[in-house]
Design a protein around this motif. Structure first.
Motif: not given
Length: 864
Positions: A540, A681, A684-685, A687, A808, A821, A826, A828
């Motif tokens: 990631t 941040d 989160e990756t 979603g 999203w 995202t 992206s 994400w």
């Protein structure tokens, strides 16, 4: 079982558990005011002395707290004892092993008291703390579940139960149980074995108990089943009882390696059934467990070429497996495992830093790291291109003890795949055919309609990744540490005329000149000079580094803020467009220091993982950029990149190395300075929204320079209504039909989670029933604009059944710069709320969504 590759809690489909202590520290649960976290730290001259004194005080406090905890236990005063142990574990994490059993006993006793007094909030906090500190997942899940039953509106308990549930009952159980073809194939194979005389059966890794019930239904007289997970064992016990087989199936809460005769089962069995295989076949320990079973739990194998009664001999289902592999080009795999550009947003990535993902970095090390990732290739964004024909990698006979034993000691062998389609060599993909018996088989091939994913071995470290028709992809294969390993992947150009197909590791070349020519054509691992710095990043993090729009957007937004705060000549000559050289920047800064040294602006990046945003900020003028990167190798890589861009050493600093406690990460750099930009941040990756991001934003607002900004300034949540059978099948068992009449769904569905994460909407099998709609606004700079709940009206544009609500984000750094995202570039992924019951809709209908925001958690429900 598509995700059985031990991807851990951040793998596809898993909702990660968040640790509150990471940001707010110990004080959050013990009532320490959050304002304390922002107090100025001690000056550097006293820091060393202060740390020495603090260490002595810490040890004394730990010792006194241990004594107090033991005294309270003797008095059966479990509440204070629990509090003392909590303090000890926060101050001295190294004592976890020593106090684990006593702490666990104290926890359980105190929890029972809280439960009897109906103190739901305290009970929840108790187990939340214990989960974070000690990882008591089974117990925590049980009490979170109790808290939810006592108060269905208890949002905190519900959220944490969902997160723990992903650990306790992995998501592949639902997909597997909904795979009627897989279930029926196993049933037929088991029925055939039992009818041939295999009357005693052991099910290794029983899960929900479905294979054991197949055996009993087929007529086996004695059925035993073992399961290591406490949660799954208890679930299987309930399932077996609900299907009226509790007296006919003996369930053992044991690892199969610990089963002994006659202590646990009275006899050796004639049939072992198991599906302890992952996407890479061996990753769940099937070889080790079957070696033990043949040596200690199974009757002797049937002699070959002899007609004898099957019941007198032992056998295994599955009987064997054949592993296949092929080389592929796949942009999505590439962007998660290779950094694809020498420059990002004007920052030169030094060629003396080599970035690798963990699957490659530890391939040759002694550390046991899963050597592959997993992907469902039929749904991978952008698709894939086969570069070679599928090739047989190996076979294994699970009914041959000697062959199983030889796997671990077998020397690595060479494998060559002729290239049939030119392209970019990104990965070797592996799948298998599981031969249950001579008649029934299951395939995990990407071309099959299957619940399985495929094992992916990313290609990294080559000088050149391009291949053309006629070239050869070379690799080394071995079985080590319970894994199938494919390593040393390289390519051989067609001009060499060299054949590596011999697995005995031998070469047959005509002469020395031919050998030299062949070696020249072999694309091997790139080895830099001795100064090369290896930097291992999560996949990631590599995808983030490859996200060009992300970095360009941040660069433009940071430039805008810095120019507004210090519109000097130095800042006006900033490298906003990426055209000025790093040397010019240094000259400008040096010139400024000789004249009127401009007061530097402070930038803090507290985004998680590896981030080059502080270096991008360093190119924008006289700033002091602080990074929250923790790992030493990541700091070393960022320093090398900083030097390659000719930054003065003081431009980039690592903030956590200045702190005595990580919990004060948002503290100002000096008592008389404030931050110009704080980068948080937010998403989160996976979603989901990051935990406690609004609390972090509240602290950040107090620490900003006048005119300073939090990035992002606000986030818009978007969603739409879809019909997706896939999301239903991946989220809950759909009745008794897929499980062939067995009553399993009500029990395992207790652990279903309403939100699916790590989704790719571009490839998700679904039918959109509405247009995207704005659901919620989260404002980090102006909290007065935030509302905890709102209703969103959605117009239906296509008739169907609403089964899910994918969502999203549009991340607005400011009014002019935003990130989507769900865009193709992206890094994400997206998430979706899956409805309990589908809702039939017609074109023109209007549904009202109730959207609520609570402690960074978003819930979306359809109002009837």
């Amino acid at each position: 079982m598509p995700v059985r590759a031990r991807q851990g809690m951040d793998g596809p489909g898993a909702v990660p558990l968040h640790v509150n202590f990471v940001f707010f520290g110990f004080g959050t649960h013990l009532g320490i005011p959050k304002a304390v976290l922002a107090l100025p730290r001690m000056s550097n001259c006293n820091a060393k002395f202060h740390r020495g004194g603090r260490e002595v005080s810490r040890r004394e406090l730990v010792s006194r707290s241990l004594q107090s905890a033991q005294h309270c236990l003797e008095e059966q005063d479990f509440g204070p004892a629990y509090a003392h142990y909590l303090l000890v574990l926060n101050l001295a994490p190294e004592l976890k092993t020593r106090v684990k059993e006593t702490f666990q006993f104290t926890l359980f006793q105190w929890a029972e008291e809280l439960h009897s007094l109906a103190r739901v909030q305290d009970l929840f906090n108790c187990y939340e703390q214990a989960l974070e500190l000690m990882g008591f997942r089974d117990e925590a899940a049980g009490y979170f579940h109790k808290a939810v039953k006592l108060n269905p509106d208890f949002a905190d308990a519900k959220e944490n139960f969902y997160r723990v549930a992903n650990w306790l009952v992995e998501r592949w159980h639902f997909i597997m149980l909904n795979d009627a073809k897989r279930n029926l194939t196993y049933l037929k194979a088991i029925e055939k074995a039992v009818r041939s005389g295999c009357n005693s059966v052991l099910d290794i890794g029983t899960g929900t108990g479905i294979l054991s019930m197949f055996a009993k239904k087929a007529g086996a007289s004695r059925v035993y089943a073992c399961e290591l997970s406490k949660t799954m064992y208890e679930l299987a016990r309930d399932v077996v009882a609900a299907n009226n087989m509790e007296r006919e199936i003996k369930l053992l809460h044991l690892k199969s390696l610990d089963i002994e005769i006659p202590e646990h089962i009275p006899e050796r069995v004639s049939l072992v059934v198991t599906e302890t295989v992952d996407a890479g076949l061996f990753g769940e320990g099937i070889v080790e467990s079957l070696i033990h079973a043949w040596e200690h739990l199974l009757l002797q194998p049937k002699p070959k070429n002899q007609e004898v009664s099957a019941g007198d001999y032992g056998r295994v289902i599955p009987a064997s497996a054949t592993v296949f592999g092929m080389a592929v080009e796949c942009k999505e795999i590439r962007r998660h495992h290779r950094v694809g550009m020498p420059e990002v947003a004007g920052v030169c990535l030094s060629n003396t830093v080599q970035f690798f993902s963990p699957t490659y970095a530890f391939a040759g090390s002694e550390e046991t790291v899963e050597p592959y990732t997993t992907e469902k290739l039929s749904r991978i964004p952008g698709g894939y291109i086969p570069l070679t024909e599928p090739c047989q990698v190996m076979t294994v006979d699970f009914n041959d003890l000697q062959e199983l034993k030889s796997l671990a000691t077998r020397k690595p062998w060479k494998l060559s795949l002729p290239v049939t389609e030119g392209g970019i060599l990104d990965a070797v993909v592996v799948w298998f055919v599981l031969q249950l018996d001579d008649e029934h088989a299951l395939s995990t091939s990407p071309s099959e309609e299957t619940c399985w994913e495929q094992a992916v071995y990313p290609v990294q470290g080559l000088l050149d990744y391009s291949v053309k028709t006629g070239d050869t992809v070379m690799m080394e294969v071995c079985c080590q540490d319970c894994y199938l390993k494919i390593q040393k992947i390289s390519s051989l150009t067609s001009e060499c005329g060299m054949d590596f197909s011999d697995r005995d590791n031998t070469l047959s070349l005509g002469n020395e000149a031919e050998l030299c020519n062949a070696l020249a054509g072999l694309q091997t691992t790139s080895k830099q000079a001795g100064s090369s710095q290896v930097c291992v990043l999560e996949s990631t993090e590599i995808a983030l580094l490859n996200d060009v729009p992300y970095h360009e957007c941040f660069k433009a937004a940071m430039s805008k803020v810095l120019l507004s705060l210090n519109p000097s000549k130095d800042l006006q000559s900033m490298d906003v467009d990426g055209h000025s050289s790093g040397m010019n920047l240094q000259e400008n800064q040096n010139k400024g220091s000789l004249d009127e040294a401009p007061d530097p602006l402070y930038i803090l990046d507290v985004s998680e993982g590896f981030s080059i945003l502080p270096i991008i900020a360093g190119k924008l003028g006289p700033v002091r950029a602080y990074s929250s990167v923790e790992k030493e190798e990541h700091q070393a890589a960022l320093n090398i990149i900083s030097e390659a861009n000719h930054f003065p050493k003081e431009t980039l600093e690592f903030w956590l190395s200045h702190l005595e406690e990580e919990s004060v990460v948002l503290q100002r750099p000096k008592s008389d300075k404030l931050w110009s930009i704080i980068i948080l941040d937010v998403i989160e990756t996976s979603g989901l929204i990051q935990q406690e991001v609004m609390e972090k934003a509240a602290i950040s607002r107090c620490l900003l320079h006048s005119g300073g900004k939090i990035f992002p300034q606000y986030v818009l949540v978007y969603g739409m209504l879809v019909e997706s059978e896939s999301l239903l099948l991946e989220s809950a068992v759909q009745g008794t039909e897929p499980t062939l009449g067995f009553n399993i769904a009500p029990f395992i569905n207790q652990f279903k989670v309403p939100v699916r994460v790590y989704l790719d909407l571009s490839t998700l099998p679904c039918v959109p029933l509405s247009n995207p709609t704005e659901l919620l606004r989260l404002d980090l700079m102006n909290p007065l604009l935030n509302i905890p709940s709102r209703e969103a009206k959605v117009q239906i544009c296509k008739s169907g059944r609403v089964t899910a609500i994918p969502f999203w984000y549009h991340i607005h750094l400011d009014e002019d710069h935003s990130l989507n995202t769900s865009s193709e570039s992206s890094h994400w992924k997206q998430a979706a709320v899956v409805l309990d019951e589908p809702i039939p809709v017609q074109v023109g209908d209007e549904l009202v969504l109730d959207v609520q925001h609570h402690k960074s958690n978003i819930s979306i429900t359809v109002k009837r």
